[in-house]
Each structure stands twice: as structure tokens, then as C-alpha cells.
Design a protein around this motif. Sequence first.
Motif, PDB file in Angstrom:
ATOM      1  N   ALA A 136      39.605  39.822  51.228  1.00 17.68           N
ATOM      2  CA  ALA A 136      39.984  40.640  50.072  1.00 17.68           C
ATOM      3  C   ALA A 136      40.134  42.101  50.466  1.00 17.68           C
ATOM      4  O   ALA A 136      41.038  42.797  49.987  1.00 17.68           O
ATOM      5  N   GLN A 137      39.256  42.566  51.362  1.00 17.53           N
ATOM      6  CA  GLN A 137      39.332  43.952  51.827  1.00 17.53           C
ATOM      7  C   GLN A 137      40.508  44.178  52.770  1.00 17.53           C
ATOM      8  O   GLN A 137      41.000  45.300  52.897  1.00 17.53           O
ATOM      9  N   ASN A 138      40.937  43.101  53.419  1.00 13.83           N
ATOM     10  CA  ASN A 138      42.036  43.195  54.391  1.00 13.83           C
ATOM     11  C   ASN A 138      43.143  42.229  54.003  1.00 13.83           C
ATOM     12  O   ASN A 138      43.610  41.441  54.815  1.00 13.83           O
ATOM     13  N   ILE A 139      43.583  42.303  52.741  1.00 12.87           N
ATOM     14  CA  ILE A 139      44.573  41.349  52.245  1.00 12.87           C
ATOM     15  C   ILE A 139      45.891  41.472  52.984  1.00 12.87           C
ATOM     16  O   ILE A 139      46.658  40.497  53.070  1.00 12.87           O
ATOM     17  N   ASP A 140      46.147  42.654  53.584  1.00 14.28           N
ATOM     18  CA  ASP A 140      47.378  42.805  54.355  1.00 14.28           C
ATOM     19  C   ASP A 140      47.338  42.006  55.650  1.00 14.28           C
ATOM     20  O   ASP A 140      48.338  41.951  56.376  1.00 14.28           O
ATOM     21  N   HIS A 141      46.200  41.386  55.940  1.00 12.85           N
ATOM     22  CA  HIS A 141      46.116  40.459  57.074  1.00 12.85           C
ATOM     23  C   HIS A 141      47.090  39.303  56.874  1.00 12.85           C
ATOM     24  O   HIS A 141      47.583  38.718  57.841  1.00 12.85           O
ATOM     25  N   LEU A 142      47.394  38.987  55.612  1.00 16.26           N
ATOM     26  CA  LEU A 142      48.307  37.888  55.298  1.00 16.26           C
ATOM     27  C   LEU A 142      49.766  38.328  55.290  1.00 16.26           C
ATOM     28  O   LEU A 142      50.666  37.488  55.283  1.00 16.26           O
ATOM     29  N   GLY A 143      49.995  39.630  55.279  1.00 18.79           N
ATOM     30  CA  GLY A 143      51.373  40.124  55.301  1.00 18.79           C
ATOM     31  C   GLY A 143      51.448  41.554  54.800  1.00 18.79           C
ATOM     32  O   GLY A 143      50.669  41.967  53.945  1.00 18.79           O
ATOM     33  N   GLU A 144      52.390  42.285  55.341  1.00 16.01           N
ATOM     34  CA  GLU A 144      52.567  43.676  54.926  1.00 16.01           C
ATOM     35  C   GLU A 144      53.022  43.740  53.476  1.00 16.01           C
ATOM     36  O   GLU A 144      53.877  42.967  53.037  1.00 16.01           O
ATOM     37  N   GLY A 145      52.425  44.641  52.723  1.00 22.13           N
ATOM     38  CA  GLY A 145      52.806  44.815  51.331  1.00 22.13           C
ATOM     39  C   GLY A 145      52.073  43.923  50.358  1.00 22.13           C
ATOM     40  O   GLY A 145      52.340  43.965  49.149  1.00 22.13           O
ATOM     41  N   TRP A 146      51.119  43.116  50.853  1.00 23.57           N
ATOM     42  CA  TRP A 146      50.348  42.250  49.963  1.00 23.57           C
ATOM     43  C   TRP A 146      49.310  43.075  49.203  1.00 23.57           C
ATOM     44  O   TRP A 146      48.792  44.069  49.719  1.00 23.57           O
ATOM     45  N   THR A 147      49.004  42.659  47.979  1.00 25.08           N
ATOM     46  CA  THR A 147      47.999  43.346  47.168  1.00 25.08           C
ATOM     47  C   THR A 147      47.024  42.333  46.575  1.00 25.08           C
ATOM     48  O   THR A 147      47.386  41.180  46.298  1.00 25.08           O
ATOM     49  N   LEU A 148      45.808  42.774  46.398  1.00 23.42           N
ATOM     50  CA  LEU A 148      44.764  41.923  45.815  1.00 23.42           C
ATOM     51  C   LEU A 148      44.819  42.037  44.294  1.00 23.42           C
ATOM     52  O   LEU A 148      44.846  43.139  43.748  1.00 23.42           O
ATOM     53  N   VAL A 149      44.837  40.907  43.613  1.00 24.99           N
ATOM     54  CA  VAL A 149      44.739  40.893  42.156  1.00 24.99           C
ATOM     55  C   VAL A 149      43.270  40.798  41.762  1.00 24.99           C
ATOM     56  O   VAL A 149      42.753  41.630  41.024  1.00 24.99           O
ATOM     57  N   ARG A 150      42.582  39.776  42.313  1.00 26.78           N
ATOM     58  CA  ARG A 150      41.172  39.612  41.964  1.00 26.78           C
ATOM     59  C   ARG A 150      40.520  38.571  42.852  1.00 26.78           C
ATOM     60  O   ARG A 150      41.147  37.592  43.239  1.00 26.78           O
ATOM     61  N   ARG A 151      39.257  38.824  43.168  1.00 29.34           N
ATOM     62  CA  ARG A 151      38.424  37.790  43.780  1.00 29.34           C
ATOM     63  C   ARG A 151      37.817  36.938  42.675  1.00 29.34           C
ATOM     64  O   ARG A 151      37.600  37.397  41.567  1.00 29.34           O
ATOM     65  N   GLU A 152      37.560  35.665  42.992  1.00 23.53           N
ATOM     66  CA  GLU A 152      36.935  34.752  42.033  1.00 23.53           C
ATOM     67  C   GLU A 152      37.701  34.754  40.708  1.00 23.53           C
ATOM     68  O   GLU A 152      37.136  34.962  39.629  1.00 23.53           O
ATOM     69  N   TYR A 153      39.002  34.526  40.795  1.00 18.26           N
ATOM     70  CA  TYR A 153      39.849  34.515  39.599  1.00 18.26           C
ATOM     71  C   TYR A 153      39.512  33.272  38.774  1.00 18.26           C
ATOM     72  O   TYR A 153      39.648  32.132  39.236  1.00 18.26           O
ATOM     73  N   ALA A 154      39.065  33.489  37.540  1.00 19.64           N
ATOM     74  CA  ALA A 154      38.548  32.396  36.713  1.00 19.64           C
ATOM     75  C   ALA A 154      39.658  31.487  36.209  1.00 19.64           C
ATOM     76  O   ALA A 154      40.720  31.943  35.765  1.00 19.64           O
ATOM     77  N   THR A 155      39.383  30.175  36.278  1.00 15.37           N
ATOM     78  CA  THR A 155      40.241  29.171  35.651  1.00 15.37           C
ATOM     79  C   THR A 155      39.333  28.211  34.882  1.00 15.37           C
ATOM     80  O   THR A 155      38.108  28.265  35.005  1.00 15.37           O
ATOM     81  N   ALA A 156      39.919  27.313  34.127  1.00 13.13           N
ATOM     82  CA  ALA A 156      39.141  26.368  33.326  1.00 13.13           C
ATOM     83  C   ALA A 156      38.386  25.365  34.188  1.00 13.13           C
ATOM     84  O   ALA A 156      37.433  24.722  33.717  1.00 13.13           O
ATOM     85  N   ILE A 157      38.772  25.214  35.464  1.00 18.19           N
ATOM     86  CA  ILE A 157      38.113  24.239  36.339  1.00 18.19           C
ATOM     87  C   ILE A 157      37.365  24.912  37.483  1.00 18.19           C
ATOM     88  O   ILE A 157      36.945  24.255  38.428  1.00 18.19           O
ATOM     89  N   GLY A 158      37.175  26.217  37.387  1.00 16.74           N
ATOM     90  CA  GLY A 158      36.446  26.926  38.425  1.00 16.74           C
ATOM     91  C   GLY A 158      37.223  28.121  38.944  1.00 16.74           C
ATOM     92  O   GLY A 158      38.430  28.249  38.695  1.00 16.74           O
ATOM     93  N   PRO A 159      36.553  29.005  39.673  1.00 14.31           N
ATOM     94  CA  PRO A 159      37.210  30.222  40.160  1.00 14.31           C
ATOM     95  C   PRO A 159      38.019  30.002  41.431  1.00 14.31           C
ATOM     96  O   PRO A 159      37.579  29.311  42.342  1.00 14.31           O
ATOM     97  N   VAL A 160      39.200  30.597  41.473  1.00 16.22           N
ATOM     98  CA  VAL A 160      40.004  30.633  42.695  1.00 16.22           C
ATOM     99  C   VAL A 160      39.440  31.751  43.569  1.00 16.22           C
ATOM    100  O   VAL A 160      39.159  32.853  43.080  1.00 16.22           O
ATOM    101  N   ASP A 161      39.263  31.486  44.848  1.00 13.29           N
ATOM    102  CA  ASP A 161      38.625  32.466  45.729  1.00 13.29           C
ATOM    103  C   ASP A 161      39.319  33.822  45.666  1.00 13.29           C
ATOM    104  O   ASP A 161      38.682  34.847  45.458  1.00 13.29           O
ATOM    105  N   ILE A 162      40.640  33.817  45.857  1.00 10.38           N
ATOM    106  CA  ILE A 162      41.405  35.071  45.804  1.00 10.38           C
ATOM    107  C   ILE A 162      42.751  34.814  45.136  1.00 10.38           C
ATOM    108  O   ILE A 162      43.436  33.835  45.452  1.00 10.38           O
ATOM    109  N   LEU A 163      43.105  35.697  44.209  1.00  9.13           N
ATOM    110  CA  LEU A 163      44.458  35.705  43.665  1.00  9.13           C
ATOM    111  C   LEU A 163      45.106  36.997  44.141  1.00  9.13           C
ATOM    112  O   LEU A 163      44.546  38.078  43.966  1.00  9.13           O
ATOM    113  N   ALA A 164      46.259  36.874  44.767  1.00  9.74           N
ATOM    114  CA  ALA A 164      46.948  38.038  45.341  1.00  9.74           C
ATOM    115  C   ALA A 164      48.416  37.983  44.987  1.00  9.74           C
ATOM    116  O   ALA A 164      48.906  37.008  44.401  1.00  9.74           O
ATOM    117  N   ARG A 165      49.117  39.069  45.337  1.00  5.83           N
ATOM    118  CA  ARG A 165      50.581  39.094  45.217  1.00  5.83           C
ATOM    119  C   ARG A 165      51.155  39.471  46.563  1.00  5.83           C
ATOM    120  O   ARG A 165      50.634  40.362  47.254  1.00  5.83           O
TER     121      ARG A 165
END
Length: 236
Positions: free
Chosen positions: A125-154
Amino acid sequence: MRLVVAHCSVDYAGRLTAHLPLAPRLLIVKADGSVLVHSDGGSYKPLNWMSPPCTLTVERRSDEEAAADADGSPWIEQWQVTHTKTGDTLRVRLHEVLEDSSHELGVDPGLQKDGVEAHLQALLAQNIDHLGEGWTLVRREYATAIGPVDILARDADGASVAIEIKRRGEIDGVEQLTRYLELLNRDPLLAPVRGIFAAQAIKPQARVLAADRGIDCVTLDYDALRGIDDVESRLF
């Protein structure tokens, strides 16, 4: 904890019988009641042991009263360890004590693992650009009805990406991410959402299933994410 280094013989009787002939060994008596017999080899595993709940009785004899073991050599102290539920017994006969010490260790704080999933999630989450230049973090532990997604990014194009993180990537993790993606893609504010399955090591079967589901796989380098390993300087 009591630590005894002694020439000893050991006999176990119960569901099975076992005998350790006379030899120098390390004997450990722990505060929880367990007794372990170690040699200088065999890694961490004891040669024989008795787990709690059990009772330990000690019989001591002077040199004049020393009894004889099966091989005819005298012993000066005998430990009888009896399991209170099964009745199994561990008998340790000490022929010569080389070291005997006791230590109060107190309450152990427990094992604190480094590189577990929570650490990997925080680092990525701190180094989301590790996945690609220009990536941004939306949220860690993004809540869903069946549990949290570890990371939601764009990504660089603004598209939503759901990232599931494991230490060891297996089929179950891919299935878990698949369920998250099915749910997230029902949200018109997020759809379309693609998935990334990230782990320190990913099993071949998991990679095949991920590819079949349209999920990308990323291998995470824990040291590189922490900034203590220069990946570009490696020879291989």
C-alpha cells in the motif's frame, strides 16, 4: 526451566516402548511440566519426551547406594515421569551429571513473525507504484459484504484493481479473489474491476487458475518492498 547435561539412559513405556542406551544428553524440564531428552544432533526434535499433564518424581542415591543399570553401570539419580491421563512413563537414569542449572524465564511474549500478510499489505500500500507507474491507492481492507479486499487501487488509466495478498499463493487465494471480483463488479462506481493475486511465492496450479479467471499474478519481494534490497543490482 531446568537444564541438565548428563550421561544417562532413557526408557519409555506405554503405547510403545523405546530405549536410549547410556550416552551424554541434554535433559530439559520445563515449567509446564514437559520433559525433553536431546542429543547433539537431530536438529530441534528431542530423542524422547513426555508432554504435560505429567508428574516428575526423582530418586537420588549416594555413591555407596548406587544401583546398577541393565548394562551394569551404576546410576546416581532416576527420574520417573508419568503422564497423568495415559499412564505412559518416561524413566531417565543419570549416571554422571556434567551440568545442572535452573532459570526463571517468565511469560514469553510469543513469536512475532516478519513478512506475514499484514506486513506485505502495508508495504505494498505504501509502495503501490511497485505495480506500475501512476498507480494510486484507494483503500486498504476495502469492505465488501463477504469480507475485506486487501487493497483496492486504481491503475494509471484510473481503472479499479482489487489486490489479494498472500505469503504463499495457492488455489484458495485465487478463489477468494474471484468471489471479491464478482461482487465488486456489481458496483457501477467501480466496475470494471480487474484482479491481481500477489504473493511471495505462487504455486503453478494457482497461476493456471488465475490466468483462466483473467487475474494477473505478481510475485512480491519482501526485502525490495522494504527498501533493503536493490533488485536492479542483482546478478540473478
